[in-house]
Scaffold this motif. Sequence first.
Motif, PDB file in Angstrom:
ATOM      1  N   PRO A  21      24.080  37.608  38.752  1.00 37.66           N
ATOM      2  CA  PRO A  21      23.675  39.002  37.719  1.00 37.66           C
ATOM      3  C   PRO A  21      24.411  39.272  36.898  1.00 37.66           C
ATOM      4  O   PRO A  21      25.095  38.685  37.048  1.00 37.66           O
ATOM      5  CB  PRO A  21      23.554  39.418  39.235  1.00 37.66           C
ATOM      6  CG  PRO A  21      24.348  38.843  39.990  1.00 37.66           C
ATOM      7  CD  PRO A  21      24.416  37.448  39.896  1.00 37.66           C
ATOM      8  N   VAL A  40      30.100  42.839  33.584  1.00 40.33           N
ATOM      9  CA  VAL A  40      30.568  42.953  32.998  1.00 40.33           C
ATOM     10  C   VAL A  40      32.076  42.946  32.777  1.00 40.33           C
ATOM     11  O   VAL A  40      32.807  43.295  32.165  1.00 40.33           O
ATOM     12  CB  VAL A  40      30.720  44.461  32.224  1.00 40.33           C
ATOM     13  CG1 VAL A  40      29.007  44.598  31.367  1.00 40.33           C
ATOM     14  CG2 VAL A  40      30.620  45.480  33.071  1.00 40.33           C
ATOM     15  N   TRP A  41      31.946  42.631  34.319  1.00 45.62           N
ATOM     16  CA  TRP A  41      33.943  41.876  34.872  1.00 45.62           C
ATOM     17  C   TRP A  41      33.886  41.060  34.490  1.00 45.62           C
ATOM     18  O   TRP A  41      33.693  40.042  33.474  1.00 45.62           O
ATOM     19  CB  TRP A  41      33.592  42.817  36.439  1.00 45.62           C
ATOM     20  CG  TRP A  41      33.508  43.962  36.361  1.00 45.62           C
ATOM     21  CD1 TRP A  41      34.406  45.397  36.594  1.00 45.62           C
ATOM     22  CD2 TRP A  41      31.688  44.962  36.673  1.00 45.62           C
ATOM     23  NE1 TRP A  41      34.327  46.441  36.661  1.00 45.62           N
ATOM     24  CE2 TRP A  41      32.040  46.153  36.650  1.00 45.62           C
ATOM     25  CE3 TRP A  41      30.655  44.240  36.227  1.00 45.62           C
ATOM     26  CZ2 TRP A  41      31.555  46.820  36.758  1.00 45.62           C
ATOM     27  CZ3 TRP A  41      29.983  45.184  36.974  1.00 45.62           C
ATOM     28  CH2 TRP A  41      30.084  46.368  36.922  1.00 45.62           C
ATOM     29  N   PHE A  50      39.062  43.205  30.789  1.00 46.87           N
ATOM     30  CA  PHE A  50      39.714  44.409  31.332  1.00 46.87           C
ATOM     31  C   PHE A  50      41.006  44.026  31.992  1.00 46.87           C
ATOM     32  O   PHE A  50      42.128  45.135  31.873  1.00 46.87           O
ATOM     33  CB  PHE A  50      38.344  44.564  32.723  1.00 46.87           C
ATOM     34  CG  PHE A  50      37.060  45.541  32.326  1.00 46.87           C
ATOM     35  CD1 PHE A  50      35.953  44.970  32.655  1.00 46.87           C
ATOM     36  CD2 PHE A  50      37.471  46.253  31.628  1.00 46.87           C
ATOM     37  CE1 PHE A  50      35.019  45.746  32.143  1.00 46.87           C
ATOM     38  CE2 PHE A  50      35.842  47.160  31.091  1.00 46.87           C
ATOM     39  CZ  PHE A  50      34.834  46.754  31.671  1.00 46.87           C
ATOM     40  N   TYR A  51      40.962  43.473  32.669  1.00 43.91           N
ATOM     41  CA  TYR A  51      42.534  43.345  33.666  1.00 43.91           C
ATOM     42  C   TYR A  51      43.643  43.630  32.720  1.00 43.91           C
ATOM     43  O   TYR A  51      44.421  43.553  32.717  1.00 43.91           O
ATOM     44  CB  TYR A  51      42.454  42.184  34.339  1.00 43.91           C
ATOM     45  CG  TYR A  51      41.599  42.624  35.862  1.00 43.91           C
ATOM     46  CD1 TYR A  51      40.480  41.401  36.527  1.00 43.91           C
ATOM     47  CD2 TYR A  51      41.798  43.077  36.874  1.00 43.91           C
ATOM     48  CE1 TYR A  51      40.052  41.320  36.971  1.00 43.91           C
ATOM     49  CE2 TYR A  51      41.035  43.058  37.688  1.00 43.91           C
ATOM     50  CZ  TYR A  51      40.292  43.108  37.792  1.00 43.91           C
ATOM     51  OH  TYR A  51      39.497  42.195  38.795  1.00 43.91           O
ATOM     52  N   ASP A  78      39.037  42.026  42.832  1.00 48.28           N
ATOM     53  CA  ASP A  78      40.729  42.433  42.115  1.00 48.28           C
ATOM     54  C   ASP A  78      41.356  41.410  43.211  1.00 48.28           C
ATOM     55  O   ASP A  78      39.879  40.844  44.376  1.00 48.28           O
ATOM     56  CB  ASP A  78      41.063  43.790  42.830  1.00 48.28           C
ATOM     57  CG  ASP A  78      40.935  44.490  41.920  1.00 48.28           C
ATOM     58  OD1 ASP A  78      41.736  46.062  41.982  1.00 48.28           O
ATOM     59  OD2 ASP A  78      40.939  43.695  40.683  1.00 48.28           O
TER      60      ASP A  78
END
Lengths: 98, 195, 390
Positions: free
Chosen positions: C114, C117-118, C170-171, C358
């Motif tokens: 799916p 954006v992560w 991100f991270y 995470d």
Amino acid sequence: MAKSESEITWRDLNIGTIVTEPGSSVDYRTGSWRSQRPVLDSSKCIRCGMCYIFCPEGCIKLDEKDQFFKADLYHCKGCGICAKECPAKAITMAEEEE
Amino acid sequence: MTTSVATRNQLYEVRWHGRGGQGAVTSAELVAQAAIIENKYGQAFPSFGPERRGAPVVAFVRVNHDQPIRIRAEITRPDAVVVLDPGLLQVVNVTLGLKPDGIVVINTRKTAEQIREEFKIKHALAVVNATRIAKEVLGVNIVNTTMVGALLKATGVVKIESLTEPLKARFGKLADRNFASMKTAWEQTVVKEKE
Amino acid sequence: MPKRVGMEVSIAVAETVGLCNADVVAAYPITPQTHIVEHLAEMVAEGELDAEFIPVESEHSAMSACLGSAAAGARTFTATAGQGLELMHEVLYVASSMRLPIVMAVANRALSGPLSVWGDQSDVMAVRDTGWIQIFVENGQEAIDNTICAFRIAENKNVLLPVMVHIDGFYLTHMIEPMLLPDRADVDKYLPPNNYPLPLWPEKPVAMGDFAPPVLYSEAKKAQEENFAASKQYILGAWAEFSKQFGRQYRPVECYNCENASTFLFTIGCFSETAMTAIDELKKQGRNIGLVRIRLWRPFPYAELREALKGAETLIVLDRSISIGMGGPTCSEIKAALYGQPQQPKIVDYIGGIGGRDITPEGFIEIINKGIAAARDGRHPEYEFYGVRG
């Protein structure tokens, strides 16, 4: 209402994660997003329906009982467009109570 | 209360609760930058994902006096929680994971006792009417920098003077007024021990 | 003199590209890389960086524009993530086989579907074969440093290859953390000007991007592979020079707490730093677990990896992507690298931390414990999915 997203297991998902429940976005209550809510002074309202037409979320509905247009507070995000467009200035935006 | 809480811990973790567009991420950033200016280690980041104005958002800050911060995951057991928008108390469980000795810092016009009663919060509390202060000093209802003052009063995680440079870099000419709002909140924040 | 700054890693990367005096940036925005290209656009608009910023209409166009720019001899930079990296996929192979020095920051993002954006590393795994030099970074400082090294490596006349710098989406990209930002003089000292030997130039015409019938294709690929393998010495050279000038040493394979360890955890990217926290915690409990990470993903560091895992009895691999129908891509490469070695560890593969999930230090401890138990009990599924409900 469906399981919360953190409870859904992989077996619960449809093929291709297809969503089969029509209109299920209604379950996502975006009302918690707002910091202001529309307040109607019904003595000023002329029942023109402008607020209903302009609402970008389609969450102003006609209350069949008193024939006034009211915001659905489960989904109203408090954008204030209804207050701005009301020709009778019957709607004001008030801070959400703490 | 002002200096002991933050320095007692090696790694100090703060979670910010706000709404998209209220500047929660900016406040987290400012605190991390202040820590870095103090020659400490600071880390700040938003809850990752698409931003939507008004939606509840979370931002995180970690401060460590002498060790580089290597954890790259969301904070699950914060030492302090800051709530920028009092309406969020109705919709978000702001104390989720908060350590028993942790503190909740809230922008509200209610007293600590009223908050404790209404929301059944047992943790230490710090309250200030940041909305009123921001409107008076800044002329706008944006409380993110003001609430940094409240956090510092409650936890002493960084020195308030260390915010001067980051504010200037971020706000230019408006830095002084933001600092004044922060300082006012620092003075007016009321801190109550846990039950 | 370097300056200790507290800023978002994306912004630091953009500032670094400015310090490297890039000539052309052709890019399309995509979460979570947007802050890099937005800041670069601002820098160009404000006159801080004298460069041509080309706002193209898609990532396929971004890489195509980069081909042209690098072919003309310009110092060329772009950035992308996830679906964007996929959209430019066919052009990636062309950039490398045409031997064009382009530097690209990839904000590692999960591939749809799916839609996500992560961050995870599935976008990296989809471009393993594209012939780009690929370097992973684990924190903001490494992102700055390796962006500078990337230009030097790419444009080296003995290399002339495009370089990807993988920065976890991100991270890392959205983290504000302390970093040392070098000044322009420092970077100029390290980075010579770009001097592409056979540019598109009217006075000395060349034709690029040619066609090869079967009688020639193999020879062309052999030439490409020989050069690619040879680039390793220049990558190491660039890192050695960087260490001499800036004091920070980068290696193809990095080891943490590996002395006297016989059980190893393997990670790539910034989750390695979280893993280090877990390793430290276990050390306090008297347990000695080593952490091995690959920094130089391509050309694959066979020798260094085998050396790092010499004497390993158990190896627990964390894959932050899944190759549907096969398993963990990183683990498959490690297993291939260890094939035929006199001593091979028991290898257990966990797929986790995908699509922005995470992994905390406690999570890593759990993975390590599960891996040790599985190896001890002789259980060797191809992989196990960590942290999935149901």
